[in-house]
Design a protein around this motif. Sequence first.
Motif, short mmCIF file in Angstrom:
data_model
loop_
_atom_site.label_atom_id
_atom_site.label_comp_id
_atom_site.label_asym_id
_atom_site.label_seq_id
_atom_site.Cartn_x
_atom_site.Cartn_y
_atom_site.Cartn_z
N ALA A 273 5.94 23.91 8.14
CA ALA A 273 6.19 22.69 7.37
C ALA A 273 7.01 21.71 8.19
O ALA A 273 6.75 20.51 8.22
N THR B 49 7.23 21.66 11.48
CA THR B 49 6.39 21.20 12.59
C THR B 49 5.44 20.11 12.13
O THR B 49 5.20 19.13 12.85
N GLY B 50 4.90 20.26 10.92
CA GLY B 50 4.01 19.24 10.37
C GLY B 50 4.71 17.90 10.22
O GLY B 50 4.16 16.85 10.55
N LYS B 51 5.95 17.93 9.72
CA LYS B 51 6.71 16.69 9.59
C LYS B 51 7.00 16.09 10.95
O LYS B 51 6.92 14.88 11.15
N ASN C 3 3.98 14.36 12.21
CA ASN C 3 3.78 13.09 11.53
C ASN C 3 4.68 11.99 12.09
O ASN C 3 4.26 10.84 12.26
N TRP D 179 3.28 11.01 15.43
CA TRP D 179 2.03 10.27 15.22
C TRP D 179 2.33 8.81 14.90
O TRP D 179 1.71 7.89 15.45
N TYR E 253 11.26 10.49 8.65
CA TYR E 253 9.89 10.01 8.49
C TYR E 253 9.89 8.53 8.11
O TYR E 253 9.03 7.76 8.53
N THR F 38 -3.92 6.59 9.23
CA THR F 38 -3.91 7.78 8.37
C THR F 38 -2.48 8.11 7.93
O THR F 38 -2.28 8.79 6.94
N GLU G 162 -0.44 10.14 8.93
CA GLU G 162 -0.04 11.54 9.18
C GLU G 162 -1.09 12.20 10.06
O GLU G 162 -2.23 11.71 10.17
N SER H 83 -2.66 15.76 10.08
CA SER H 83 -2.77 17.01 9.34
C SER H 83 -4.23 17.45 9.37
O SER H 83 -5.10 16.70 9.80
N PRO H 84 -4.52 18.67 8.91
CA PRO H 84 -5.92 19.11 8.87
C PRO H 84 -6.81 18.18 8.06
O PRO H 84 -8.00 18.04 8.36
#
Length: 530
Positions: A25, A27-29, A32, A35, A131, A288, A290, A292-293
């Motif tokens: 989670a 790592t996803g932030k 983002n 990005w 973010y 987008t 973000e 993400s998948p």
Amino acid sequence: MAGMATAENLTVLNADLDAIKAGLATTGKDMNVFWLIFGGALVFFMQCGFGMLEGGFVRSTSVVNIVFKNLMDACIGAFMFYSVGWALAYGDDTNSDSRNGFVGNAAFFLVSDANGGYQDGLAEYGGFEPYSFASWFFQFAFCATAATIVSGAVAERLQLVAYFVYSAWICGLVYPIVVHWCWSSYGWASPWAATYNDGGNELSRLGRGVQDFAGSGVVHMVGGFSALAGAIVLGPRRGKAKAGQKVAPFRFEDGHDPEDFVGHNKVFQVLGMFILWTGWFGFNCVSTLEMSPAAAPVAARVAVTTMLGAAGGGFASLFCDMILQKIALRGVEPRVDPAWQRWAGADATDPPAEAILPALSYDLGSVINGVLAGLVSITAGCALIEPWAAIVIAMVGAVVYTGASRLMCKLGIDDPLDAFAVHGACGYWGLIAVGLWATEANVQEVYPSTYVPLNANETLEYYGAFYGGDGKQFGIQLLVGLVIACWSFVMTGMAFLGLKFTGNLRVADDQEGFKGVDQVEHAVKGYTMN
């Protein structure tokens, strides 16, 4: 004992899995944030592209002035978007117990209120979470782009102080309010506000909102129609004063020399266009917001539609220009090499066949602006359309650009960079095109949280009419585009008229024709030859 060991192992395993989930989670932030910063840097680098493009299209006596304006757009825009722009664009717009849907009123100077009203769903982190900072940077780059579009339309005759006022006006008020309408969680035309629930009462919204993925309307129409207002209020440029003339004639005026208004550097024009083309991938793909998948396939599709849109616009603009040249050359004597007598001999009375030049010429400026027109045209729908449709939309956009450019000349409106034709007219076309070519599957993929029925009786056909939509989305795109055009034109026109009334709009006529704006405003020349 074996059972107890197994239970302990499961407990440890579950703890490890929880730790892995938390790490993923985080790592996803982090991804983002990267990005958005990456995309913001690409979009901000477009300022360099605008500087080179505009520097190439203006005369050599105005090149310092035009790049100076681009520089100040970034400086003024950053401060204005930091102090008020973000708050008006993305701030909570709660008034008492209701939301106005028109303008935000929280997070001035990036300071959130006690309820985290700077933006929905973001935890406080010293008033702002990481973010949100990345989001501010990405959105600021868009704001600076909208402001810079206008600099080309008012080039070579606008006082710097007037440009400073205009830049602050659009970055601090005109552009952020349009963003709030179309991209915030509360705007009256925002797809993100379509299902927003306030105290158990469904908010009244415009269908499912306008579908403007990366800003054909929000960014380019604001800049384009503001450019139109500025060019009209400011009036045409003056040519170069000839011997015996105190004041040179205006462009389009009787006696003007068309050669006086030709851009001075073709290489700058091409390099500027390629920098803008490259930056557009950040503009569109990173919208987008973000990585993400779910977002990755959308970004990949956007890269393809963006590339094809640019190529389609360039090709179509070239063909349009060639066709118009053929029409204009009917009954006209062929072009002849002006130096033919030097090599044909002084005794020759008629130019030989080899001195006859091709009737048609390939216009570099038309192709450059055609590429940009194609990019503007597919910016709204780049994530919502299929690749083949991007080519069609961009080609139509090139036709729209060509027609708008020639109409401006017919009306005597001097826009040195064709800012209105490229950004205003093609921005509106791009917004409308979504209502025709957006596919249902792509709309559901891009707007998953809002594209759901509010009740059992609601049918959702908010996608392109050519794909079975009932025309609702087409009407929404048309209406919102009209509102953006009127808002931008009127608000910016008011600012320019106010500057004109106070005598702070245009450089003096006698100085413009003799010295050029570089020497008048900066006391330097763009080029010094030793």
